[in-house]
Scaffold this motif. Structure first.
Motif, PDB file in Angstrom:
ATOM      1  N   GLY A 236      36.724  47.324 -23.825  1.00 34.23           N
ATOM      2  CA  GLY A 236      37.404  46.725 -22.687  1.00 34.23           C
ATOM      3  C   GLY A 236      38.790  45.970 -21.960  1.00 34.23           C
ATOM      4  N   HIS A 237      39.552  45.888 -23.066  1.00 29.73           N
ATOM      5  CA  HIS A 237      40.939  45.559 -22.624  1.00 29.73           C
ATOM      6  C   HIS A 237      41.658  46.855 -22.150  1.00 29.73           C
ATOM      7  CE1 HIS A 237      40.403  41.454 -23.972  1.00 29.73           C
ATOM      8  NE2 HIS A 237      40.562  41.486 -25.040  1.00 29.73           N
ATOM      9  N   ALA A 238      41.395  47.417 -23.478  1.00 28.30           N
ATOM     10  CA  ALA A 238      42.197  49.405 -22.597  1.00 28.30           C
ATOM     11  C   ALA A 238      41.521  49.146 -21.493  1.00 28.30           C
ATOM     12  CB  ALA A 238      41.453  50.239 -23.779  1.00 28.30           C
ATOM     13  N   THR A 239      40.547  49.143 -21.441  1.00 23.60           N
ATOM     14  CA  THR A 239      39.757  49.717 -19.803  1.00 23.60           C
ATOM     15  C   THR A 239      41.125  48.832 -19.183  1.00 23.60           C
ATOM     16  OG1 THR A 239      37.894  50.048 -19.994  1.00 23.60           O
ATOM     17  CG2 THR A 239      37.830  50.197 -17.866  1.00 23.60           C
ATOM     18  N   TRP A 240      41.174  48.028 -19.012  1.00 21.24           N
ATOM     19  CA  TRP A 240      42.384  47.432 -18.146  1.00 21.24           C
ATOM     20  C   TRP A 240      43.391  48.269 -17.806  1.00 21.24           C
ATOM     21  CZ3 TRP A 240      42.841  43.278 -13.966  1.00 21.24           C
ATOM     22  CH2 TRP A 240      43.812  43.678 -13.495  1.00 21.24           C
ATOM     23  N   HIS A 241      43.780  48.870 -18.691  1.00 23.53           N
ATOM     24  CA  HIS A 241      45.493  49.315 -19.380  1.00 23.53           C
ATOM     25  C   HIS A 241      45.535  50.566 -17.977  1.00 23.53           C
ATOM     26  CE1 HIS A 241      47.391  46.067 -21.426  1.00 23.53           C
ATOM     27  NE2 HIS A 241      46.581  45.124 -22.073  1.00 23.53           N
ATOM     28  N   ALA A 242      44.000  50.756 -19.209  1.00 27.32           N
ATOM     29  CA  ALA A 242      43.830  52.245 -17.558  1.00 27.32           C
ATOM     30  C   ALA A 242      44.035  52.292 -16.652  1.00 27.32           C
ATOM     31  CB  ALA A 242      42.611  53.174 -18.375  1.00 27.32           C
ATOM     32  N   TYR A 243      43.783  51.518 -15.757  1.00 33.91           N
ATOM     33  CA  TYR A 243      42.921  50.829 -14.454  1.00 33.91           C
ATOM     34  C   TYR A 243      44.743  50.804 -14.166  1.00 33.91           C
ATOM     35  CZ  TYR A 243      43.826  47.531 -11.395  1.00 33.91           C
ATOM     36  OH  TYR A 243      44.125  46.987  -9.804  1.00 33.91           O
ATOM     37  N   LYS A 244      45.168  49.510 -14.458  1.00 35.83           N
ATOM     38  CA  LYS A 244      46.890  49.314 -14.514  1.00 35.83           C
ATOM     39  C   LYS A 244      47.759  50.055 -14.459  1.00 35.83           C
ATOM     40  CE  LYS A 244      47.818  45.651 -13.340  1.00 35.83           C
ATOM     41  NZ  LYS A 244      48.440  45.315 -12.522  1.00 35.83           N
ATOM     42  N   ASP A 245      47.760  51.461 -15.354  1.00 31.18           N
ATOM     43  CA  ASP A 245      48.314  52.682 -15.626  1.00 31.18           C
ATOM     44  C   ASP A 245      48.232  53.621 -14.360  1.00 31.18           C
ATOM     45  OD1 ASP A 245      50.123  54.460 -16.953  1.00 31.18           O
ATOM     46  OD2 ASP A 245      49.182  54.942 -18.503  1.00 31.18           O
ATOM     47  N   VAL A 246      46.895  53.809 -14.163  1.00 36.55           N
ATOM     48  CA  VAL A 246      46.518  55.281 -13.265  1.00 36.55           C
ATOM     49  C   VAL A 246      46.615  54.397 -11.407  1.00 36.55           C
ATOM     50  CG1 VAL A 246      44.519  56.528 -12.298  1.00 36.55           C
ATOM     51  CG2 VAL A 246      45.034  55.800 -15.520  1.00 36.55           C
ATOM     52  N   VAL A 247      45.902  53.416 -11.776  1.00 39.09           N
ATOM     53  CA  VAL A 247      46.387  53.275  -9.570  1.00 39.09           C
ATOM     54  C   VAL A 247      47.364  52.104  -9.985  1.00 39.09           C
ATOM     55  CG1 VAL A 247      45.381  51.415  -8.395  1.00 39.09           C
ATOM     56  CG2 VAL A 247      44.041  52.783  -9.757  1.00 39.09           C
ATOM     57  N   ALA A 248      48.465  52.727  -8.983  1.00 37.30           N
ATOM     58  CA  ALA A 248      49.989  52.392  -8.489  1.00 37.30           C
ATOM     59  C   ALA A 248      49.457  51.035  -8.098  1.00 37.30           C
ATOM     60  CB  ALA A 248      50.372  52.828  -7.961  1.00 37.30           C
ATOM     61  N   PRO A 249      51.105  49.900  -7.987  1.00 35.51           N
ATOM     62  CA  PRO A 249      50.302  48.852  -7.262  1.00 35.51           C
ATOM     63  C   PRO A 249      50.036  48.702  -6.345  1.00 35.51           C
ATOM     64  CG  PRO A 249      52.757  48.996  -9.272  1.00 35.51           C
ATOM     65  CD  PRO A 249      51.678  50.253  -8.897  1.00 35.51           C
ATOM     66  N   GLU A 250      49.883  47.378  -5.689  1.00 31.67           N
ATOM     67  CA  GLU A 250      49.473  47.760  -4.275  1.00 31.67           C
ATOM     68  C   GLU A 250      50.928  47.601  -3.164  1.00 31.67           C
ATOM     69  OE1 GLU A 250      46.139  44.902  -3.021  1.00 31.67           O
ATOM     70  OE2 GLU A 250      47.424  43.613  -4.106  1.00 31.67           O
ATOM     71  N   SER A 251      51.681  47.615  -3.555  1.00 37.33           N
ATOM     72  CA  SER A 251      53.380  47.684  -2.677  1.00 37.33           C
ATOM     73  C   SER A 251      53.736  48.898  -3.036  1.00 37.33           C
ATOM     74  CB  SER A 251      54.413  46.904  -3.343  1.00 37.33           C
ATOM     75  OG  SER A 251      54.716  47.141  -4.978  1.00 37.33           O
ATOM     76  N   ALA A 252      53.355  49.803  -4.006  1.00 42.79           N
ATOM     77  CA  ALA A 252      53.170  51.275  -4.110  1.00 42.79           C
ATOM     78  C   ALA A 252      53.165  51.814  -3.051  1.00 42.79           C
ATOM     79  CB  ALA A 252      53.358  52.583  -4.840  1.00 42.79           C
ATOM     80  N   PRO A 253      53.640  53.203  -2.064  1.00 45.41           N
ATOM     81  CA  PRO A 253      53.575  53.803  -0.724  1.00 45.41           C
ATOM     82  C   PRO A 253      52.668  54.879  -1.164  1.00 45.41           C
ATOM     83  CG  PRO A 253      55.456  54.495  -1.735  1.00 45.41           C
ATOM     84  CD  PRO A 253      55.448  52.879  -2.749  1.00 45.41           C
ATOM     85  N   GLN A 254      51.971  54.983  -0.773  1.00 41.66           N
ATOM     86  CA  GLN A 254      51.336  55.730  -0.483  1.00 41.66           C
ATOM     87  C   GLN A 254      51.703  57.002   0.100  1.00 41.66           C
ATOM     88  OE1 GLN A 254      47.028  56.120  -1.765  1.00 41.66           O
ATOM     89  NE2 GLN A 254      47.329  58.146  -1.055  1.00 41.66           N
ATOM     90  N   GLU A 255      50.999  58.171  -0.944  1.00 39.36           N
ATOM     91  CA  GLU A 255      51.355  59.354  -0.668  1.00 39.36           C
ATOM     92  C   GLU A 255      50.937  60.494   0.048  1.00 39.36           C
ATOM     93  OE1 GLU A 255      48.372  62.168  -3.268  1.00 39.36           O
ATOM     94  OE2 GLU A 255      50.700  61.378  -4.528  1.00 39.36           O
ATOM     95  N   PRO A 256      51.700  61.106   1.404  1.00 35.83           N
ATOM     96  CA  PRO A 256      50.793  61.576   2.255  1.00 35.83           C
ATOM     97  C   PRO A 256      50.441  62.458   2.382  1.00 35.83           C
ATOM     98  CG  PRO A 256      52.829  62.536   1.958  1.00 35.83           C
ATOM     99  CD  PRO A 256      52.719  61.299   0.561  1.00 35.83           C
ATOM    100  N   ALA A 257      48.808  62.720   2.969  1.00 35.01           N
ATOM    101  CA  ALA A 257      47.774  63.451   3.204  1.00 35.01           C
ATOM    102  C   ALA A 257      48.202  64.772   3.280  1.00 35.01           C
ATOM    103  CB  ALA A 257      46.143  63.159   3.724  1.00 35.01           C
TER     104      ALA A 257
END
Length: 277
Positions: free
Chosen positions: A256-277
């Motif tokens: 459970g704890h490791a899954t949180w760190h997996a999410y934070k590592d894989v998904v960029a912060p909300e302020s991060a720009p989205q790459e173009p399509a």
């Protein structure tokens, strides 16, 4: 159109009505799951009373269900329900995600914080929960149908008769192999849907569609590391269950704890720009 294409063209709307771009996905190294486990291990021993207590509750519930099956004469279903644990586990671990979030943010953690979790998107998280429960019910139905295919319309025998038949008779071995394959496919689907979406809905005000698409994209764009992570989750969970549930006291909060760190590592912060399509 691929999952990534859908995600790039999808703009979710939070509770404030403002459109938000789809979250960006980070590419992680193949050994990232080991780092997630190490981070989860540190979290677990930062507040061991809370983490291990959480695991103890999981063991108590699991043992209670096993006892109920035994007294009802349905203990042969224990393997089916053990596989189903992997399906509902992402929801059961929400308190552990919250604990890791607070530790990472330097916030205090109390028992109330992890038992009465205040999520950013409670309704959307409930929607994902319904999806996972439907998958669980589908697995129960599929397992029942597979038993009928290989054993006919006879009632499910007691566990002391069913287990030898499962590993010694051709029909039992066939059921075990096919059931493992089908269960693995369902577990893979659940993993892809929930590995990122559930912790994401804890932290961010997004809709369920965005969260699920982000989870699917995370697996698609980091297939190797995510496949390793899924395998590690399976091994740790199987060990926890096979040890008469006692191992879950450690393996459940660790994952459970490791899954949180997996999410934070894989998904960029909300302020991060989205790459173009």
């Amino acid at each position: 159109m691929t999952t990534q294409d859908v995600a790039h063209h999808h703009a979710d709307t939070g509770s404030n009505g403002a459109a938000k771009p789809a979250p960006a996905i980070n590419r992680v190294a193949m050994d990232a799951p080991w780092r997630w486990l190490a981070a989860g291990w540190r979290d677990m021993w930062t507040r061991p009373g809370l983490s291990l207590g959480y695991g103890l509750v999981a063991v108590g519930v699991s043992a209670g269900l096993a006892a109920a099956l035994w007294y009802a004469g349905l203990f042969s279903l224990i393997l089916v329900l053990a596989a189903g644990f992997l399906i509902v586990a992402p929801l059961l671990a929400v308190g552990l995600y919250e604990m890791s979030r607070r530790l990472q943010a330097g916030e205090p953690v109390t028992r109330a914080d992890i038992t009465l979790v205040s999520t950013a998107s409670p309704v959307q998280l409930a929607f994902v929960g319904i999806i996972l429960m439907l998958m669980f019910l589908a697995w129960i139905r599929v397992a029942t149908l597979l038993f009928a295919i290989f054993f006919g319309l006879e009632a499910m025998p007691p566990f002391e008769q069913f287990f030898p038949a499962l590993i010694l008779e051709p029909r039992g071995l066939s059921l075990l192999v096919i059931g493992t394959i089908v269960g693995g496919l369902i577990a893979a689907a659940v993993f892809s849907v929930a590995v990122v979406s559930v912790p994401m809905l804890l932290e961010r005000d997004v809709d369920a569609v965005t969260a699920v698409l982000t989870s699917l994209r995370s697996v698609q764009e980091n297939f190797g590391p995510m496949a390793l992570w899924a395998w590690l989750i399976m091994v740790l969970t199987v060990f926890g269950i096979a040890s008469l549930f006692v191992g879950l006291i450690i393996t459940f909060p660790l994952v459970g704890h490791a899954t949180w760190h997996a999410y934070k590592d894989v998904v960029a912060p909300e302020s991060a720009p989205q790459e173009p399509a």
